[in-house]
Design a protein around this motif. Sequence first.
Motif, PDB file in Angstrom:
ATOM      1  N   HIS A   2       0.817  -1.212   0.000  1.00  0.00           N
ATOM      2  CA  HIS A   2       0.000   0.000   0.000  1.00  0.00           C
ATOM      3  C   HIS A   2       0.851   1.262   0.000  1.00  0.00           C
ATOM      4  O   HIS A   2       0.452   2.290   0.544  1.00  0.00           O
ATOM      5  CB  HIS A   2      -0.937   0.006   1.211  1.00  0.00           C
ATOM      6  N   GLY A   3       2.042   1.160  -0.581  1.00  0.00           N
ATOM      7  CA  GLY A   3       2.918   2.323  -0.622  1.00  0.00           C
ATOM      8  C   GLY A   3       2.417   3.375  -1.595  1.00  0.00           C
ATOM      9  O   GLY A   3       1.678   3.074  -2.533  1.00  0.00           O
ATOM     10  N   ARG A   4       2.813   4.620  -1.301  1.00  0.00           N
ATOM     11  CA  ARG A   4       2.472   5.722  -2.193  1.00  0.00           C
ATOM     12  C   ARG A   4       3.765   6.413  -2.577  1.00  0.00           C
ATOM     13  O   ARG A   4       4.712   6.443  -1.770  1.00  0.00           O
ATOM     14  CB  ARG A   4       1.530   6.702  -1.483  1.00  0.00           C
ATOM     15  N   PRO A   5       3.810   6.983  -3.763  1.00  0.00           N
ATOM     16  CA  PRO A   5       5.073   7.569  -4.212  1.00  0.00           C
ATOM     17  C   PRO A   5       5.659   8.559  -3.217  1.00  0.00           C
ATOM     18  O   PRO A   5       6.868   8.584  -3.004  1.00  0.00           O
ATOM     19  CB  PRO A   5       4.683   8.255  -5.526  1.00  0.00           C
ATOM     20  N   ARG A   6       4.818   9.354  -2.559  1.00  0.00           N
ATOM     21  CA  ARG A   6       5.376  10.365  -1.660  1.00  0.00           C
ATOM     22  C   ARG A   6       5.945   9.759  -0.374  1.00  0.00           C
ATOM     23  O   ARG A   6       6.626  10.436   0.388  1.00  0.00           O
ATOM     24  CB  ARG A   6       4.321  11.421  -1.323  1.00  0.00           C
ATOM     25  N   ASP A   7       5.643   8.472  -0.115  1.00  0.00           N
ATOM     26  CA  ASP A   7       6.113   7.856   1.126  1.00  0.00           C
ATOM     27  C   ASP A   7       7.626   7.890   1.262  1.00  0.00           C
ATOM     28  O   ASP A   7       8.160   8.064   2.364  1.00  0.00           O
ATOM     29  CB  ASP A   7       5.661   6.391   1.182  1.00  0.00           C
ATOM     30  N   LEU A   8       8.331   7.689   0.143  1.00  0.00           N
ATOM     31  CA  LEU A   8       9.780   7.547   0.256  1.00  0.00           C
ATOM     32  C   LEU A   8      10.431   8.853   0.666  1.00  0.00           C
ATOM     33  O   LEU A   8      11.366   8.862   1.463  1.00  0.00           O
ATOM     34  CB  LEU A   8      10.362   7.044  -1.065  1.00  0.00           C
ATOM     35  N   GLY A   9       9.900   9.957   0.155  1.00  0.00           N
ATOM     36  CA  GLY A   9      10.437  11.253   0.557  1.00  0.00           C
ATOM     37  C   GLY A   9      10.199  11.505   2.034  1.00  0.00           C
ATOM     38  O   GLY A   9      11.077  11.966   2.766  1.00  0.00           O
ATOM     39  N   ILE A  10       8.988  11.170   2.487  1.00  0.00           N
ATOM     40  CA  ILE A  10       8.674  11.340   3.915  1.00  0.00           C
ATOM     41  C   ILE A  10       9.605  10.466   4.745  1.00  0.00           C
ATOM     42  O   ILE A  10      10.204  10.903   5.726  1.00  0.00           O
ATOM     43  CB  ILE A  10       7.195  10.979   4.182  1.00  0.00           C
ATOM     44  N   LEU A  11       9.739   9.224   4.304  1.00  0.00           N
ATOM     45  CA  LEU A  11      10.577   8.266   5.038  1.00  0.00           C
ATOM     46  C   LEU A  11      12.005   8.780   5.181  1.00  0.00           C
ATOM     47  O   LEU A  11      12.601   8.749   6.258  1.00  0.00           O
ATOM     48  CB  LEU A  11      10.559   6.934   4.272  1.00  0.00           C
ATOM     49  N   GLU A  12      12.519   9.285   4.052  1.00  0.00           N
ATOM     50  CA  GLU A  12      13.889   9.802   4.098  1.00  0.00           C
ATOM     51  C   GLU A  12      14.010  10.961   5.074  1.00  0.00           C
ATOM     52  O   GLU A  12      14.964  11.061   5.834  1.00  0.00           O
ATOM     53  CB  GLU A  12      14.311  10.265   2.701  1.00  0.00           C
ATOM     54  N   ASP A  13      13.014  11.834   5.063  1.00  0.00           N
ATOM     55  CA  ASP A  13      13.085  12.988   5.955  1.00  0.00           C
ATOM     56  C   ASP A  13      12.932  12.550   7.414  1.00  0.00           C
ATOM     57  O   ASP A  13      13.577  13.096   8.302  1.00  0.00           O
ATOM     58  CB  ASP A  13      12.006  14.010   5.585  1.00  0.00           C
ATOM     59  N   VAL A  14      12.087  11.560   7.642  1.00  0.00           N
ATOM     60  CA  VAL A  14      11.937  11.061   9.008  1.00  0.00           C
ATOM     61  C   VAL A  14      13.258  10.462   9.490  1.00  0.00           C
ATOM     62  O   VAL A  14      13.675  10.692  10.630  1.00  0.00           O
ATOM     63  CB  VAL A  14      10.791  10.028   9.092  1.00  0.00           C
ATOM     64  N   THR A  15      13.951   9.738   8.630  1.00  0.00           N
ATOM     65  CA  THR A  15      15.246   9.188   9.063  1.00  0.00           C
ATOM     66  C   THR A  15      16.200  10.321   9.423  1.00  0.00           C
ATOM     67  O   THR A  15      16.970  10.199  10.371  1.00  0.00           O
ATOM     68  CB  THR A  15      15.898   8.304   7.978  1.00  0.00           C
ATOM     69  N   ARG A  16      16.111  11.430   8.703  1.00  0.00           N
ATOM     70  CA  ARG A  16      17.001  12.549   9.027  1.00  0.00           C
ATOM     71  C   ARG A  16      16.570  13.244  10.321  1.00  0.00           C
ATOM     72  O   ARG A  16      17.400  13.833  11.003  1.00  0.00           O
ATOM     73  CB  ARG A  16      17.024  13.552   7.863  1.00  0.00           C
ATOM     74  N   ASN A  17      15.273  13.167  10.656  1.00  0.00           N
ATOM     75  CA  ASN A  17      14.823  13.785  11.914  1.00  0.00           C
ATOM     76  C   ASN A  17      15.102  12.909  13.132  1.00  0.00           C
ATOM     77  O   ASN A  17      15.021  13.370  14.263  1.00  0.00           O
ATOM     78  CB  ASN A  17      13.331  14.112  11.844  1.00  0.00           C
ATOM     79  N   ILE A  18      15.373  11.641  12.891  1.00  0.00           N
ATOM     80  CA  ILE A  18      15.745  10.769  14.011  1.00  0.00           C
ATOM     81  C   ILE A  18      17.260  10.678  14.102  1.00  0.00           C
ATOM     82  O   ILE A  18      17.849  10.811  15.176  1.00  0.00           O
ATOM     83  CB  ILE A  18      15.183   9.342  13.839  1.00  0.00           C
TER      84      ILE A  18
END
Lengths: 854, 198, 462
Positions: C396-412
Amino acid sequence: MTASPPPATVTLTVDGHEVTVPAGTLAVEAARAAGVDVPVFCYHPKLSLAGACRMCMCEIGMASPPGQPPRPPAMMTSCTTRVSNGMTINTMAPGALKAREGVIEFLLINHPLDCPVCDAGGECPLQDNSHAWGPKESRFEEQKRLARKGAALSPLVVLDQERCIVCYRCTRFMDEVPGEAELSFFNRGYTSQLRTVGDEPMKSRFQGNIIDLCPCGALTSETYRFKARPQDLDHADSVCGQCPVGCNVMLDTRSNEVARVRPRQNEAVNEIWICDKGRFAHHYTSSPNRLSGPWVAGDGGELRTSSWAEAHGSAAVRLQAVKEKHGGAAIGVIGGRNLTNEDAYALARFAAEVLETPNVDFRVGAETAVANPLAPFGLNAFNTTLAQAERAGAILLIGTDVYDEVPVQWLRIRKGAKAGAKLIVANPRATEADRIAFQRLRHRPGSEVALVTGILAALVETPPVDGEGVARDLSGLSDAIGGTTVEVAARHAGVKPETVRAVAATLAGAKNPLVYAGARLAIRHDAPSLGTALGNLGRALGHPECVNFFVEGANGRGAEFAGLVPGDGGVPAGEIIARAASGQIKALYLVGENILATHPDRAQALAALEAADVVVVHELFATETASHADVVFPAVSIAEKDGSITNIEGRVQRIYQAVRPSPDRLPDWRILSDLSGVMGLGLGYVATSEVTRDLLADIPAYASLGGKLPGSEGAITREPADAGHSDSWPTIAPVPVFEPGDGLTLVTWSELVGNETIVAETPELLTTVPEAYVEINRDDASRLGLVDGTQVEIHGPGGAVERVLRVNGRVPAGVCFAPDNLGSPRINAVARHGVEFTVVTLSPVQEAALIGGR
Amino acid sequence: MSLSQAARDRIVNDFIPRYPSKRAALMPSLWLAQEEAGWLGPEVFEEVGELLDLHPTDVASVASFYVMFHRRKIGDRLIEVCENPSCFLNGSDQTYARICDRLGLEAGHGGHGMQTTPDGKFSVRPTECLAACDYAPVVQVDLRFYGPVHEADVDAFLANMEAFSIQGKPSVSMANGPQAVPVDGWEGHAPPAPGSAA
Amino acid sequence: MTQTPPAADAPIQHGAGQPLPWEPVLMTAVGREGGRFLPDYLLRGGYQGLTKAVQEMDPDSVIKEVTDSKLLGRGGAGFPTGVKWGGTKRNPGPRHLVVNADESEPGTYGNRYAIDADPHGLIEGMLVCCFAVGIQQAYIYIRGENLYGAEVLEHALKEAYAAGYIGKNILGKEGFNVDISVTRGAGAYVCGEETALMESLEGRRAQPRIRPPFPIEVGGGLFGRPTVVNNVETLMCVPHILVRGAAWFASIGAPACPGPKLYTISGHVNRPGVYELPMGTTLYDLIYKYAGGMKRNQKVKAVSPGALACQLLPGTDLNVQMDTATLTRPPHWHPPFGPVGFGAGGIIVYGEETDIVQVVARAAGFFARESCGKCVPCREGTHWMQDVLGRIAHGHGRPRDLGILEDVTRNIGGRKTLCALGDFSVNSVASALRLFRPEFEAYCNGHARSSAAGSGVPVAAG
């Protein structure tokens, strides 16, 4: 290694501003000093460091050692980083902003954002910080965490788990400040939940503080929920009127009613804390049950409402008659411990100048006319500041459960104990302080003088040594204690001689010893002896001023200073009631005192009310005592008053009116002034400021104030020392040893929150009051065949009451403990005034014989 | 349910003296209490708290942090299947599903909850790495390790777990002693080492 | 794990000159009858290191010897052991020793076998530490799951007490008193973090403490006392250093971080297991020379060199030397997340059959469940990553998920959390997004790879 002393101050740069702060300062505080506010959630200056929320992230650079290349700055939490010379703190570095935005986003993804229906809305750090630092759009599309909403942690505090951002402020507070770890996070990580074991209601009397600490609306007040928005509230600075500590509070009002009470910071008094009684028990101020308009007894004795003029006239005529027929001394005046200084001063003048009676006392139940047991030493009854408990080396608590008597000061005592003060608790029963006590003296009830004499004897044996190693000369003290040995004194007190010696050694070895004696010890018949013993103890320790007696009532000290104590030839409050009961005193003037509940002998108080020709009462509510009055004047509550109040340590503090009183109620000073006018000897006051002006000019203790009430910190005042005191060792008048015989010695005490009139007006608080109980030892229980949790009847010389039995190890054998502010009738129904100790017997209540009575 | 006198004695005489603070005896005390009853009930929090001068909420809060302390009654035997990558790569999901199936339980999706058979004999849940990855997929039953338990082995495993025990066994690589012996047979299949002259 | 890129100074030398087959140092007890018991340990030269320390050396020279050996901590952070000991000793006593036997990193299992095989090796190492640093109280904190290991240790402690190696006046040395006890964890990965471990040992929720003060300092260690926290394998090296000398130890393997190393290898290899080899052995050798190559002869797709907490290495990077120094400096350094990391040497090998999205989703779930919850980015961020990756893995992935995911990794990641667990949690996610982004994109564009139920590759028994 030659270590140079660490520098006292550190100079650093915050966002380009140079600032110099004490060494050891946290970066977040240094930034504040430089005028830069770094946002925080978990950080709180009164709590341990957590480093949990990561909101205060800054880019921090450390100065390199000379000759070394500069070190690159790094992202650090400014709440856990201590400053160093040459440090650069960049609070607005791009990395810091990004991190903060990330934290806000993380916090909001699972926060319900139900701000429109949240009490914290408008005064919420999460809201404010989101507004200032958060991302401007939401990109979280997953399922939000669902959790308990509106769950009662107790009848007073409500938890919305979904709002919780897990900053650990509440749990750190409970664990660190009152030391009651009854609230904690359960599970871990994403599923962390605030809970109590088995979802038991919290019992701490300090739990309301977690509402103030909560930065996100997760913890709200049951009594304030959905009552107001912050912008609707008006505010008035005041002082809590529930106990002698004098915590600074803010009364938030809406539509001329107190909506909530919050602590106001005063580092010298309450820091930022208040107890739950002070916080929640305010609904009485706006209760429809309040008296409205005066009452006067008709010919048949039944009370009916009247005009002010009629009431004043009636009271004046009746009092005048007694005064003319029997003299002023036939009038007894009791009250003043919960009034303002202005009220107390007016009452003292009224008694002395209008009624002309020396029989005045604010100390309900007092058995001695001596108001200050330490007067022979040239001391006040209280000689230290509250804050000194933080720096004490040892603290002796005698005859007090500080948790109930001076609740917020207990937090300060704990702080002192955590900082190294050795706590010595002398009490016939276990108290809250026992949990962190260094030494405990479980002495026989009433043996305090013997106990302190024993400590003095131990000091004579092994005198304290001063800084140069020279032993103090205590040879004169030996005579003062009449040559009593440690062994004899310890036997009388029912404790082990070696414990007494150990306690003496602790006190002698402490840098700043401190002695707190309960207010009840100051009014007991043997108070002068105990005062002499404790005064000698202070001198023997080389700290004469370390000895302090507590006082009862929110303004007991102010009443004492104002002169609401027996005058020349006057008798104490206990004796006033006894004499009224026996017909010697013909009139009682009771100001805010429900003596049927508070005089130690209920039957005697009832007899006094019935025998007296005249009873005049000032009250907020139609108390049982008021129902026996001839004239009842409706007074105003502390929320409706201007003026000043003097706390336990002698600190005068200003209070401001928060609620405009109805014209059907008047301040006590005004009632007295008007009444005096009718009696032809007018005090002539029409404004509070006039009373304030006179009291500041008249009362010796307030001479130091220079005719002005102090500012927000308040000011310590002291009564001038008696001229007659000497520097020798006063002899301690011996106190006979009490032998209880077969029965159980009754020990009573007031719980912080009992089922009192003003508590009853806050039902949420009232439900936290335990069922009236009596506590005995396991051995006594098995000897008497009594079972924990069952109903028992307590028989005493004054009568019998029923209580639920608690069997535990908190009281020693031979002692039975019952709080005196629980149950109806109160435990004073079994006691007899004037008997040294009440000896009672306990018997089980047969099911069939259950006829109420609780 | 409450602590036996023997357990109290052990806490007071053995655990507490081990540490400079009473509180530190909490972990062993909770283990002991769980050994006695199989789980930790509210009375235990109170009783252990009294022995260690801790508030029962404090005790329960600590217990709740650790997934091996059970605050509810669980089955007589607790079967836990590792689901971390090394076991996952070797088919642990299928093993878990088969075990659940054989015990009449539903293999949850992504959830980490525990399921217990209606007769109370077995509880099953996924678990994290048990540090026996050479025997992947690894199964833990009541604190003992078993492996490898592939999907096809589940019936045999449930019938005779001891046959799969790896407790005390050396690593797969050390079946013939401690030496890290080069495996000749497989080198032939290896691709050329990157960077070597191909 | 240190996060400052070290200067790329002296090039790392391969364990040149080491004769093969390698003579094991740490695992000599394996395969011997009664190898784990005291008599056999003594036969194998046990307690000679301690004897030498006590009878021939003074504590400071023991610390010097350990420092000279260049022994780096084996738990993952790679801190020089001798420096830690010396630092602790500079702080006032009483001091404590804590053995971190909480080995819970998925794919890491050397300690478990080491304790099973040779508990006295650990105890001797502990005693040497206690002698050198002046410690009388030592605690072994072992993960709750490893009950067997705890039992082995309890038995070994009994033997050692009875033989006088533990207790009062050890080996006749007046005043050399040590007590050792075992405390069991109860299922919390975060206890592998030393301050969380100490919290747990003190009977609290295992939530990491703020630093400073550091464990070696007053106020920062166990019960507020200066404390040495060492990994099992680290301490097991110590007796050998004393017996054979620092120079011998320093000559083994990678010069910057020498010594024997218990590599554990698992995943798609034919012979998973513990391999004791010189530090700096190449990944290629580990997989093909020792672990029997890849299952079904597949190519290596990626490797977790230090188990789940580390970043993924691409399968093309097999000549990398597996050691702390190599994997914590460029080119194995990826801002803002820092080093690839070596961890404790637990190597998970993923063959080309592997659906990397599934593996990463699994890793994210692990860290979400194991986050202690104390600090915000880790508590909320790991769970967010788990949610998003779980959704992607379920198709159930969406194209915008990967950008969010990358940014979340940078916020952690990038040192924003209280302890390293936050950084660990993003390492595999961020590196997989970097190395295998098309696979994630396929999932997010509705082209999920059709592996067996999306859950790894079933392998026949045996």
